[in-house]
Design an enzyme around this catalytic site. Sequence first.
Site, PDB file in Angstrom:
ATOM      1  N   ARG A  92      30.545  18.777  -8.315  1.00  0.00           N
ATOM      2  CA  ARG A  92      31.147  19.227  -9.579  1.00  0.00           C
ATOM      3  C   ARG A  92      30.059  19.140 -10.639  1.00  0.00           C
ATOM      4  O   ARG A  92      29.539  18.047 -10.910  1.00  0.00           O
ATOM      5  CB  ARG A  92      32.341  18.350  -9.964  1.00  0.00           C
ATOM      6  CG  ARG A  92      32.830  18.599 -11.378  1.00  0.00           C
ATOM      7  CD  ARG A  92      34.173  17.974 -11.683  1.00  0.00           C
ATOM      8  NE  ARG A  92      35.248  18.701 -11.033  1.00  0.00           N
ATOM      9  CZ  ARG A  92      36.528  18.612 -11.366  1.00  0.00           C
ATOM     10  NH1 ARG A  92      36.910  17.812 -12.355  1.00  0.00           N
ATOM     11  NH2 ARG A  92      37.439  19.313 -10.722  1.00  0.00           N
TER      12      ARG A  92
ATOM     13  N   HIS B 193      36.001  27.695 -10.011  1.00  0.00           N
ATOM     14  CA  HIS B 193      36.661  26.531  -9.405  1.00  0.00           C
ATOM     15  C   HIS B 193      37.363  27.011  -8.126  1.00  0.00           C
ATOM     16  O   HIS B 193      38.591  27.054  -8.039  1.00  0.00           O
ATOM     17  CB  HIS B 193      37.657  25.947 -10.409  1.00  0.00           C
ATOM     18  CG  HIS B 193      38.121  24.551 -10.092  1.00  0.00           C
ATOM     19  ND1 HIS B 193      37.654  23.828  -9.008  1.00  0.00           N
ATOM     20  CD2 HIS B 193      39.017  23.735 -10.726  1.00  0.00           C
ATOM     21  CE1 HIS B 193      38.242  22.642  -8.995  1.00  0.00           C
ATOM     22  NE2 HIS B 193      39.068  22.561 -10.020  1.00  0.00           N
TER      23      HIS B 193
ATOM     24  N   GLN C  37      40.131  25.024  -6.320  1.00  0.00           N
ATOM     25  CA  GLN C  37      41.419  25.149  -7.006  1.00  0.00           C
ATOM     26  C   GLN C  37      42.110  26.442  -6.580  1.00  0.00           C
ATOM     27  O   GLN C  37      43.322  26.458  -6.321  1.00  0.00           O
ATOM     28  CB  GLN C  37      41.202  25.142  -8.524  1.00  0.00           C
ATOM     29  CG  GLN C  37      42.480  25.215  -9.327  1.00  0.00           C
ATOM     30  CD  GLN C  37      43.347  23.979  -9.142  1.00  0.00           C
ATOM     31  OE1 GLN C  37      42.867  22.859  -9.268  1.00  0.00           O
ATOM     32  NE2 GLN C  37      44.620  24.164  -8.832  1.00  0.00           N
TER      33      GLN C  37
ATOM     34  N   ASP D 161      45.811  27.156 -18.203  1.00  0.00           N
ATOM     35  CA  ASP D 161      44.850  26.038 -18.101  1.00  0.00           C
ATOM     36  C   ASP D 161      44.539  25.605 -19.529  1.00  0.00           C
ATOM     37  O   ASP D 161      44.896  26.291 -20.499  1.00  0.00           O
ATOM     38  CB  ASP D 161      43.581  26.513 -17.349  1.00  0.00           C
ATOM     39  CG  ASP D 161      42.571  25.390 -17.132  1.00  0.00           C
ATOM     40  OD1 ASP D 161      42.945  24.202 -17.246  1.00  0.00           O
ATOM     41  OD2 ASP D 161      41.391  25.703 -16.855  1.00  0.00           O
TER      42      ASP D 161
ATOM     43  N   CYS E  15      46.462  24.140 -13.194  1.00  0.00           N
ATOM     44  CA  CYS E  15      45.568  23.379 -12.310  1.00  0.00           C
ATOM     45  C   CYS E  15      45.598  21.886 -12.627  1.00  0.00           C
ATOM     46  O   CYS E  15      45.259  21.072 -11.772  1.00  0.00           O
ATOM     47  CB  CYS E  15      44.146  23.909 -12.428  1.00  0.00           C
ATOM     48  SG  CYS E  15      43.523  23.859 -14.123  1.00  0.00           S
TER      49      CYS E  15
ATOM     50  N   ARG F 127      45.741  20.738  -3.189  1.00  0.00           N
ATOM     51  CA  ARG F 127      44.287  20.535  -3.263  1.00  0.00           C
ATOM     52  C   ARG F 127      43.809  19.759  -2.038  1.00  0.00           C
ATOM     53  O   ARG F 127      42.739  20.022  -1.491  1.00  0.00           O
ATOM     54  CB  ARG F 127      43.906  19.794  -4.553  1.00  0.00           C
ATOM     55  CG  ARG F 127      44.075  20.594  -5.837  1.00  0.00           C
ATOM     56  CD  ARG F 127      43.092  21.755  -5.905  1.00  0.00           C
ATOM     57  NE  ARG F 127      41.728  21.341  -5.652  1.00  0.00           N
ATOM     58  CZ  ARG F 127      40.898  20.820  -6.560  1.00  0.00           C
ATOM     59  NH1 ARG F 127      41.300  20.688  -7.809  1.00  0.00           N
ATOM     60  NH2 ARG F 127      39.661  20.473  -6.255  1.00  0.00           N
TER      61      ARG F 127
HETATM   62  N1   CP Z   1      42.466  20.540 -11.155  1.00  0.00           N
HETATM   63  C1   CP Z   1      41.407  19.716 -11.097  1.00  0.00           C
HETATM   64  O1   CP Z   1      40.317  20.083 -10.657  1.00  0.00           O
HETATM   65  O2   CP Z   1      41.671  18.466 -11.581  1.00  0.00           O
HETATM   66  P1   CP Z   1      40.583  17.311 -11.795  1.00  0.00           P
HETATM   67  O3   CP Z   1      39.684  17.747 -12.910  1.00  0.00           O
HETATM   68  O4   CP Z   1      41.391  16.095 -12.155  1.00  0.00           O
HETATM   69  O5   CP Z   1      39.811  17.138 -10.539  1.00  0.00           O
HETATM   70  N1  NVA Z   2      38.973  24.597 -17.111  1.00  0.00           N
HETATM   71  C1  NVA Z   2      39.080  23.174 -16.910  1.00  0.00           C
HETATM   72  C2  NVA Z   2      39.569  22.894 -15.532  1.00  0.00           C
HETATM   73  C3  NVA Z   2      39.782  21.464 -15.187  1.00  0.00           C
HETATM   74  C4  NVA Z   2      40.237  21.253 -13.780  1.00  0.00           C
HETATM   75  C5  NVA Z   2      37.737  22.526 -17.157  1.00  0.00           C
HETATM   76  O1  NVA Z   2      36.720  23.067 -16.716  1.00  0.00           O
HETATM   77  O2  NVA Z   2      37.696  21.470 -17.792  1.00  0.00           O
END
Ligand code: CP
Ligand code: NVA
Length: 303
Positions: A100, A127, A130, A221, A261, A289
């Site tokens: 990440r 993502h 997701q 989101d 998400c 997930r």
């Molecule tokens: N949806 C998602 O990726 O959640 P987190 O940021 O908690 O991993």
């Molecule tokens: N768009 C959000 C998604 C979190 C899972 C972010 O990048 O923070």
Amino acid sequence: MSDFLEVTDLGGDGLASVLQLAEAVKNDPEASMEARRGSRVGLFFEKPSTRTRVSCEVACVDVAAHPLVLKNEEVGLGSREAVKDVARTLDRYLDVLAFRVFLHTNLVQLAEYADAPVINLLSDRSHPCQALADLQTIAEHRPLAGAVVTYVGDGNNVVQSLMLACAMVGAHIRVASPAGYEPAEDVIAEATAIAAASGGSVTVGSDPESLVAGADVVYTDVWTSMGQEDEAADRRVLFAPFQVTGDMFALAADDAIFMHCLPAHRDEEVTDEVMEDPRSRVFDQAENRMHSFKALLLYLTEN
Ligand code: CP
Ligand code: NVA
């Protein structure tokens, strides 16, 4: 073994295989146990996480892989050490590198320098893990082909992968974003081309009500993604007409589901009422997930 930086990396057949596997491991968790005994999976986080961190670690344990969680405070990706050196070092210890990151370009560089598959656990661009869980969740509600999925809000990483995923399975993806906050032009173009071949379609506009009308799925989101915190006050004003309220959700099909998400900011992008609506599927999404990551791991380490 291939990388998974975007959902399109699987190709149509690969995506179908992963979705089938995800359903199979959800229905029979024992089936996946010990399938990958000994695989060493690095789970690296440059940003906070709850779902990804826990679902991926648990998924690894369930398939008898060994997860190692790494925080950027330890690794210093691109600061303590060059990205390409991190890639080549971790490649000597690990079978899968799941990252990440802030910069998608760092994922591309990791994939270039590591032989092990690199999995995108979220970047500024996409993502895809997701999106796998999202398709699994929609498929539990209705057939993917022909589904009308309306995303309301920021044209961010989550919707960019969702658009491509929906296009691949012949769904109709509609995106309602404020002007200037639409998904990237190249993603819209790629999703449109994929949809043209799959029987789906892509619509991008700025009127949430008309795009939500009749939808099978309403998805949103956060307005401010991780790393954009300085813009939060401005975004709260600009995005206010894009809040998913009970009135907006009522415009969708009678049996429409609500998706997010997570994490959600209640009473910003979605009201508490919609989050708690019986048609909200947000925790099924969160659960999926785990199942879809198991399926992805099994698929990537087999192919
Ligand atoms: N949806 C998602 O990726 O959640 P987190 O940021 O908690 O991993
Ligand atoms: N768009 C959000 C998604 C979190 C899972 C972010 O990048 O923070």
